[in-house]
Scaffold this active site. Structure first.
Site, short mmCIF file in Angstrom:
data_model
loop_
_atom_site.label_atom_id
_atom_site.label_comp_id
_atom_site.label_asym_id
_atom_site.label_seq_id
_atom_site.Cartn_x
_atom_site.Cartn_y
_atom_site.Cartn_z
N HIS A 34 42.34 53.57 40.92
CA HIS A 34 41.74 54.45 41.71
C HIS A 34 41.69 54.04 43.24
CE1 HIS A 34 38.17 52.04 41.52
NE2 HIS A 34 38.08 52.04 40.11
N HIS A 37 40.84 50.24 43.78
CA HIS A 37 42.04 49.27 43.56
C HIS A 37 43.10 49.57 44.64
CE1 HIS A 37 40.80 50.31 39.23
NE2 HIS A 37 40.75 48.91 39.26
N GLN A 67 37.72 40.14 26.86
CA GLN A 67 36.60 40.24 27.69
C GLN A 67 35.65 41.45 27.23
OE1 GLN A 67 38.80 40.92 31.43
NE2 GLN A 67 37.32 42.20 31.97
N GLN A 159 31.63 38.75 38.61
CA GLN A 159 32.89 38.55 38.26
C GLN A 159 33.64 37.72 39.33
OE1 GLN A 159 35.96 41.09 36.20
NE2 GLN A 159 36.43 41.30 38.33
N VAL A 182 34.25 50.32 47.22
CA VAL A 182 34.89 51.83 47.64
C VAL A 182 33.88 52.79 46.72
CG1 VAL A 182 36.68 53.26 47.86
CG2 VAL A 182 36.98 50.90 48.29
N SER A 192 36.81 52.97 36.74
CA SER A 192 37.51 53.64 35.90
C SER A 192 36.70 54.25 34.71
CB SER A 192 38.58 52.62 35.26
OG SER A 192 39.23 51.83 36.07
P1 AMP Z 1 38.93 46.77 37.02
O1 AMP Z 1 40.31 47.57 36.73
O2 AMP Z 1 37.67 47.39 36.90
O3 AMP Z 1 39.03 45.46 36.19
O4 AMP Z 1 38.82 46.17 38.41
C1 AMP Z 1 39.79 45.48 39.04
C2 AMP Z 1 39.31 44.96 40.26
O5 AMP Z 1 39.11 46.05 41.02
C3 AMP Z 1 38.34 44.23 40.37
O6 AMP Z 1 38.31 43.15 41.32
C4 AMP Z 1 37.05 45.16 40.92
O7 AMP Z 1 36.01 44.49 41.35
C5 AMP Z 1 37.78 45.97 41.70
N1 AMP Z 1 37.27 47.26 41.85
C6 AMP Z 1 36.75 48.10 40.88
N2 AMP Z 1 36.36 49.20 41.50
C7 AMP Z 1 36.11 49.01 42.63
C8 AMP Z 1 35.48 49.58 43.70
N3 AMP Z 1 35.06 50.90 43.56
N4 AMP Z 1 35.63 48.98 44.90
C9 AMP Z 1 35.86 47.91 45.19
N5 AMP Z 1 36.44 47.26 44.29
C10 AMP Z 1 36.71 47.82 43.04
#
Ligand code: AMP
Length: 286
Positions: A34, A37, A67, A159, A182, A192
């Site tokens: 989204h 990312h 995880q 994290q 964001v 997600s």
């Molecule tokens: P994920 O796919 O949820 O494992 O997230 C992958 C990366 O995207 C991680 O570093 C998250 O912290 C970052 N991320 C996910 N959602 C957001 C968001 N809304 N704003 C900023 N970074 C995000």
């Protein structure tokens, strides 16, 4: 943009990009991409210093089984690889690395990476083994890609803190950059997992960001006592019938100690279940 599932092919592409003078930037994700990312990919493409080489951004897309706890949403985690690749291409990524679990974890593996301070409490308390899985897969990605930089989001603040520490402790020559959270226009942090929410639950989920914004406003207004700030947050979170608060924590981001009087650099983080969906959000007081 080229998609790789195969580790040797990825390594070769990275080596060629490095030889061509690019700065290698890794953006680790679990897919279902989204705008949050996309912001990480854009940040990765932006030089830190004017003299920095142009970026070659590789987005890893891997729903990492290690995880997830046994009763978590691994099996139903959304997988949208075609749309993800389109977003990566539009956003300027050079490559997507989307391995399968057999490539990442061939049989016979017996090594895990465990960080033992910043992974404690908060999500570490409710998701035993979660940060061990995160640290292990990120360490593997660092070794596979050998990036100059890796980009993580502040959305997953704990994290990010664990990864910063692991990078330091294990001497990975990787610069960690963190991107701001964001949000949708109404304040909900993009995730997600938001797609699990029914419309009624999504409306209730706005309480997370509202609670955090109220905490930040009260802190700016001079309230320092975290018991009072927590009570303020709980007033917002108490409103939704489907909401169950897992934790609201006030931590010094640098030391990861809980704080009684919030100061600049205090992270207010929360985890809440809205129906069956577990959401996290946070705000840095500064
Ligand atoms: P994920 O796919 O949820 O494992 O997230 C992958 C990366 O995207 C991680 O570093 C998250 O912290 C970052 N991320 C996910 N959602 C957001 C968001 N809304 N704003 C900023 N970074 C995000």
């Amino acid at each position: 943009m080229i998609r790789y599932a195969d580790i040797p092919a990825l390594r070769q592409a990275v080596a060629e990009a490095r030889r061509a003078g690019y700065r290698i930037v890794l953006v680790p994700t679990m897919g279902c991409l989204h705008e949050g990312h996309a912001a990480l990919i854009r940040l990765g493409a932006t030089p830190v210093a004017p003299a920095d080489a142009p970026a070659w951004v590789v987005v890893s897309i891997f729903v990492n089984p290690t995880q997830f706890g046994p009763h978590e949403d691994f099996a139903r985690y959304p997988r949208t690889l075609e749309a993800d690749c389109a977003l990566c291409a539009q956003t300027g990524a050079a490559a997507v690395f989307a391995p399968d679990a057999a490539a990442m974890y061939p049989p016979g593996g017996s090594t895990l990476v465990e960080e033992n301070h910043f992974s404690q409490g908060l999500c570490g308390a409710s998701r035993p083994g979660h940060f061990r899985g995160v640290a292990t897969v990120v360490a593997k990605l660092f070794n596979l890609v050998q990036p100059d930089e890796a980009i993580f989001g502040r959305k997953d603040a704990q994290q990010a803190r664990v990864i910063q520490q692991m990078t330091r402790d294990l001497d990975f020559p990787v610069r960690i950059r963190l991107a701001p959270i964001v949000r949708d226009p109404d304040g909900l942090a993009m995730s997600s997992r938001n797609r699990y929410l029914t419309p009624a639950q999504r409306a209730q989920a706005l309480a997370l960001s509202r609670a955090l914004f109220e905490v930040a406003a009260a802190w700016r207004g001079g309230t320092r006592d975290t018991a009072a700030l927590r009570a303020l947050a709980l007033r917002h979170l108490g409103a939704g019938p489907d909401i169950r608060v897992e934790y609201i924590a006030f931590m010094a981001y640098d030391s990861w100690e809980p704080v009684a009087a919030a100061a600049s650099g205090t992270l207010c983080a929360l985890a809440v279940r809205v129906g069956e969906t577990r959401l996290i959000d946070n705000v840095m007081l500064e």
